[in-house]
Design an enzyme around this catalytic site. Structure first.
Site, PDB file in Angstrom:
ATOM      1  N   PHE A  12       0.834  -1.249  -0.172  1.00 45.04           N
ATOM      2  CA  PHE A  12      -0.146   0.101  -0.037  1.00 45.04           C
ATOM      3  C   PHE A  12       0.982   1.230   0.075  1.00 45.04           C
ATOM      4  O   PHE A  12       1.996   1.321  -0.099  1.00 45.04           O
ATOM      5  CB  PHE A  12      -0.804   0.071   1.138  1.00 45.04           C
ATOM      6  CG  PHE A  12      -0.094  -0.429   2.443  1.00 45.04           C
ATOM      7  CD1 PHE A  12       0.732   0.516   2.944  1.00 45.04           C
ATOM      8  CD2 PHE A  12      -0.249  -1.572   2.974  1.00 45.04           C
ATOM      9  CE1 PHE A  12       1.487   0.328   4.311  1.00 45.04           C
ATOM     10  CE2 PHE A  12       0.506  -1.906   4.158  1.00 45.04           C
ATOM     11  CZ  PHE A  12       1.487  -1.185   4.612  1.00 45.04           C
TER      12      PHE A  12
ATOM     13  N   SER B 163       7.616   0.238  10.444  1.00 39.95           N
ATOM     14  CA  SER B 163       7.201  -1.158   9.940  1.00 39.95           C
ATOM     15  C   SER B 163       5.910  -1.104   9.153  1.00 39.95           C
ATOM     16  O   SER B 163       5.102  -0.341   9.286  1.00 39.95           O
ATOM     17  CB  SER B 163       7.084  -2.223  10.941  1.00 39.95           C
ATOM     18  OG  SER B 163       6.304  -3.433  10.347  1.00 39.95           O
ATOM     19  N   LYS B 164       5.797  -1.841   7.939  1.00 32.83           N
ATOM     20  CA  LYS B 164       4.734  -1.894   7.134  1.00 32.83           C
ATOM     21  C   LYS B 164       3.558  -2.492   7.447  1.00 32.83           C
ATOM     22  O   LYS B 164       2.464  -2.164   7.301  1.00 32.83           O
ATOM     23  CB  LYS B 164       4.866  -2.862   5.897  1.00 32.83           C
ATOM     24  CG  LYS B 164       5.859  -2.173   4.844  1.00 32.83           C
ATOM     25  CD  LYS B 164       5.668  -3.345   3.461  1.00 32.83           C
ATOM     26  CE  LYS B 164       6.639  -2.871   2.439  1.00 32.83           C
ATOM     27  NZ  LYS B 164       6.747  -3.885   1.336  1.00 32.83           N
ATOM     28  N   ARG B 165       3.746  -3.082   8.880  1.00 35.69           N
ATOM     29  CA  ARG B 165       2.543  -4.047   9.492  1.00 35.69           C
ATOM     30  C   ARG B 165       1.903  -3.132  10.407  1.00 35.69           C
ATOM     31  O   ARG B 165       0.913  -3.226  10.976  1.00 35.69           O
ATOM     32  CB  ARG B 165       3.578  -5.286   9.972  1.00 35.69           C
ATOM     33  CG  ARG B 165       3.479  -6.447   9.008  1.00 35.69           C
ATOM     34  CD  ARG B 165       3.878  -7.644  10.021  1.00 35.69           C
ATOM     35  NE  ARG B 165       5.459  -7.322  10.310  1.00 35.69           N
ATOM     36  CZ  ARG B 165       6.397  -7.415   9.489  1.00 35.69           C
ATOM     37  NH1 ARG B 165       6.229  -7.834   8.484  1.00 35.69           N
ATOM     38  NH2 ARG B 165       7.534  -7.228  10.124  1.00 35.69           N
TER      39      ARG B 165
END
Ligand code: GLU
Length: 485
Positions: A13, A249-251
């Site tokens: 994203f 972090s992407k998460r």
């Protein structure tokens, strides 16, 4: 002509860090009357997902970062004369340029297999190609027949200097770079080649990107030179860290720009906040910026070299300021879809009523979503009262009941139901009973909203309407009697 670009790989994203890079490129181009280009680095078919392409473009659109040139998106056709703007559609160009370098002796075919090369590493443990195929004789090459090969760039000796608008002069010894692959065996380009070829073909004047690419810059500079092109100006800005000082972090929630939309943040606030993640204005302590102000004040020179930490509280504070800065009609229009999403039927209310709602809540909204808490009682009846409120304001039910009865008596006669008349009625009771206004307002607020906090009391009572106010006071009296029994 200033031409900048954002070149995301649609393998995820729209990350907050990418949004920052896009914003800096966009501000810089717009400020100088230049053009901002969106280019999708989607050569890696396995990692590319159309859903992410959509998500990214939607993210840019939401932020208001409009591209002057770029691939088609939704109803928007491809824009610009240097397309296509998706690398997957430009593979023939990269191939052509790779073979040109090969012919000019600036690159070579390498037949070594991955397995053969596994053991060759540099001091830091990364693979380092020792140059086995660099000087193959024409006979040896002929002997290979149609064996698969990659094309490697012949890294010249010496040093490469990056003159960076943010980092200053950074020198790199070329011996830290091996002869890197530019074209894979399947004919796909490697990132370094594709980036440089596109930047040349698209006439990019300034490469503004994250400083995680600073060590790639020498490879790119070598390629620009080998391809006979002028260098763009480079500006590598620091990355965004999370609140613990680690890579964002992407998460994590909030890594995706659209998470903020879902959480009720304004794009204006995200733009403002993201601009400040690395950039400061000359005016000390000024942190609130509209887009227009950013366009006037933004300069690459005032971008810091050190990474900035994300601070959710500061973002929330800025968001509140931007909400307060909105014209009330605009705020109303942004609140309506949120109310609808939560199942409140706004079509039963007049435009004027909704505007008043926006007005009385405007000061109290850190996020748009807070409107749900601040106004649910207008749209639906409730069965329970905030327990803390009951303890605090309804601990002596008999007194509260008699006060409510006085209020009912008084407000029955209000002909024109508005804030001022309601206030007058409450003030009269207070002076007759010799009590402070808070002692009357707080228990009543609990009765008619179920809560201890919310919009201004008299304003909300006006909006709630006479009938509903009376109905809820009667209901609260019944509740209190029941409780006392
Ligand atoms: N696709 C690269 C990235 O997302 C862009 C590199 C560049 O801007 O040159 O980091």
């Amino acid at each position: 002509m200033i031409r900048t670009r954002i070149a995301p790989s649609p393998s995820g994203f729209l990350h907050i860090g990418t949004a920052k890079t896009a914003l800096y490129n966009w501000l810089f181009a717009k400020k100088h009357g230049g053009r901002f280009i969106l280019r999708l680095e989607d050569t890696d078919a396995e990692r590319t997902d159309e859903q992410y392409v959509q998500g990214m473009c939607e993210g840019f659109k939401w932020l208001g970062i409009e591209w002057d040139e770029g691939p088609p998106f939704g109803d928007i056709p491809e824009k610009g004369e240097y397309g296509p703007y998706r690398q997957s559609q430009r593979k023939h160009i990269y191939r052509k340029e790779a073979y040109r370098l090969l012919e000019e002796g600036k690159a070579y075919k390498c037949y070594c297999s991955k397995q053969e090369l596994e053991q060759y590493k540099d001091d830091t443990g990364n693979l380092y190609y020792p140059g086995f195929c660099r000087n193959l004789t024409p006979e040896r090459i002929r002997e290979k027949g149609d064996a698969p090969y990659v094309i490697r760039f012949k890294v010249p000796e010496g040093e490469t200097i990056v003159e960076d608008l943010i980092q200053g002069t950074v020198r790199f010894n070329n011996n830290q770079y091996d002869d890197f692959i530019i074209l894979r065996a399947n004919g796909d380009p490697v990132f370094h080649l594709a980036v440089v070829v596109d930047d040349i073909y698209m006439k990019i004047s300034h490469v503004i990107r994250g400083d995680d690419h600073l060590t790639n810059a020498p490879r790119h500079i070598m390629l620009f030179r080998a391809l006979g092109a002028d260098l763009p100006k480079f500006a590598h800005h620091p990355l965004v860290h999370d609140e613990q000082g680690r890579k964002f972090s992407k998460r994590m929630h909030g890594a995706n720009v659209l998470d903020w939309r879902d959480d009720g943040y304004l794009p204006e606030a995200i733009i403002n906040y993201v601009a400040l993640l690395g950039w400061t204005s000359e005016e000390e302590n000024k942190e609130f910026f509209t887009l227009q102000e950013l366009l006037e004040k933004f300069t690459l020179e005032r971008i810091s070299k050190s990474a900035s930490r994300f601070d959710r509280r500061k973002l929330e504070w800025l968001n509140g300021l931007h909400i307060r800065n909105l014209p009330v009609d605009d705020l109303r229009d942004r609140l309506i879809p949120i109310l609808e999403k939560h199942g409140f039927n706004t079509s039963t209310k007049s435009k004027d009523w909704l505007t008043k709602l926006a007005k009385i809540c405007q000061e109290k909204l850190p996020t748009l979503n807070r409107i749900v808490f601040l106004s649910d009682f207008f749209f639906k009846d409730f069965e329970t009262y905030e327990p803390e409120g009951e303890k605090k304001w309804w601990s002596q039910p008999e007194i509260v009941i008699s006060q409510f009865n006085l209020i009912l008596e008084k407000i029955k006669n209000i002909e024109s139901w508005d804030c001022d008349n309601i206030k007058k009625a409450f003030e009269e009771i207070c002076s007759q009973q010799n009590i402070k206004i808070g002692a009357l307002v707080n228990p009543t607020r609990l009765a008619i909203t179920g809560k201890t906090i919310g919009p201004g009391f008299f304003e909300l009572t006006e909006l709630l309407g006479k009938e509903k106010t009376i109905e809820r006071l009667i209901k609260a009296i019944a509740y209190l009697k029941n409780k006392g029994a």
